[in-house]
Design an enzyme around this catalytic site. Structure first.
Site, PDB file in Angstrom:
ATOM      1  N   ASP A  29       0.865  -1.177   0.000  1.00  0.00           N
ATOM      2  CA  ASP A  29       0.000   0.000   0.000  1.00  0.00           C
ATOM      3  C   ASP A  29       0.907   1.234   0.000  1.00  0.00           C
ATOM      4  O   ASP A  29       1.822   1.330   0.812  1.00  0.00           O
ATOM      5  CB  ASP A  29      -0.879  -0.018   1.255  1.00  0.00           C
ATOM      6  CG  ASP A  29      -1.983   1.022   1.234  1.00  0.00           C
ATOM      7  OD1 ASP A  29      -1.711   2.184   0.873  1.00  0.00           O
ATOM      8  OD2 ASP A  29      -3.114   0.673   1.606  1.00  0.00           O
ATOM      9  N   HIS A  93     -10.235  -5.661  -2.118  1.00  0.00           N
ATOM     10  CA  HIS A  93      -8.857  -5.694  -1.637  1.00  0.00           C
ATOM     11  C   HIS A  93      -8.818  -6.020  -0.155  1.00  0.00           C
ATOM     12  O   HIS A  93      -9.622  -5.549   0.624  1.00  0.00           O
ATOM     13  CB  HIS A  93      -8.102  -4.394  -1.933  1.00  0.00           C
ATOM     14  CG  HIS A  93      -8.753  -3.140  -1.469  1.00  0.00           C
ATOM     15  ND1 HIS A  93      -9.892  -2.617  -2.046  1.00  0.00           N
ATOM     16  CD2 HIS A  93      -8.415  -2.286  -0.478  1.00  0.00           C
ATOM     17  CE1 HIS A  93     -10.219  -1.488  -1.439  1.00  0.00           C
ATOM     18  NE2 HIS A  93      -9.338  -1.272  -0.475  1.00  0.00           N
TER      19      HIS A  93
END
Length: 129
Positions: A29, A93
């Site tokens: 991320d 996700h």
């Protein structure tokens, strides 16, 4: 319209890739809650996790587990937390977040990393798969 994650899958946007197979992709991320914060996604663009076919959903969870185990070997943490929120990007996700305390899961405290740090972390997690 394709989500940002679909563009990552297609290689239109770069990512700090950890692992992939025919159906799933794991990458860091870029706005992490903690060092090593990883996203696991299906390559197929699906908006909501519970709209996934059961075998595809279970495959994503198995893939995520494998990545989480590698994260635990790589990042010093108490455990790896799992979250599926799905509001910020309309593409399923799974967040895998190395946890030191509960605030790491709140999506309010972020860490800043240099490109070199992202690259090194992704490489180390990949080695531990």
């Amino acid at each position: 319209m394709a989500s940002i994650f679909t563009k990552i899958v297609k290689g239109e946007i770069p990512c700090y890739k950890i692992a992939e197979d025919d159906n799933y992709l794991a990458f860091l991320d870029v706005n992490p809650n903690a060092k090593g914060h990883t996203l696991c996604i299906p390559k197929q663009e699906i908006n909501k996790i519970f709209d996934m076919e059961e075998d595809h959903y279970l495959g994503l969870m198995q893939f995520s587990r494998k990545i989480a185990k590698a994260l635990e070997k790589t990042i010093n943490c108490k455990r790896v937390g799992v979250a599926v929120v799905g509001l910020e990007v309309p593409h399923v996700h799974v967040h895998l977040i190395p946890l030191h305390d509960m605030d790491d899961m709140r999506f309010q405290r972020k860490v800043s990393l240099a490109q070199e740090e992202f690259e090194a972390i992704a490489k180390e997690i990949s080695k531990n798969l």
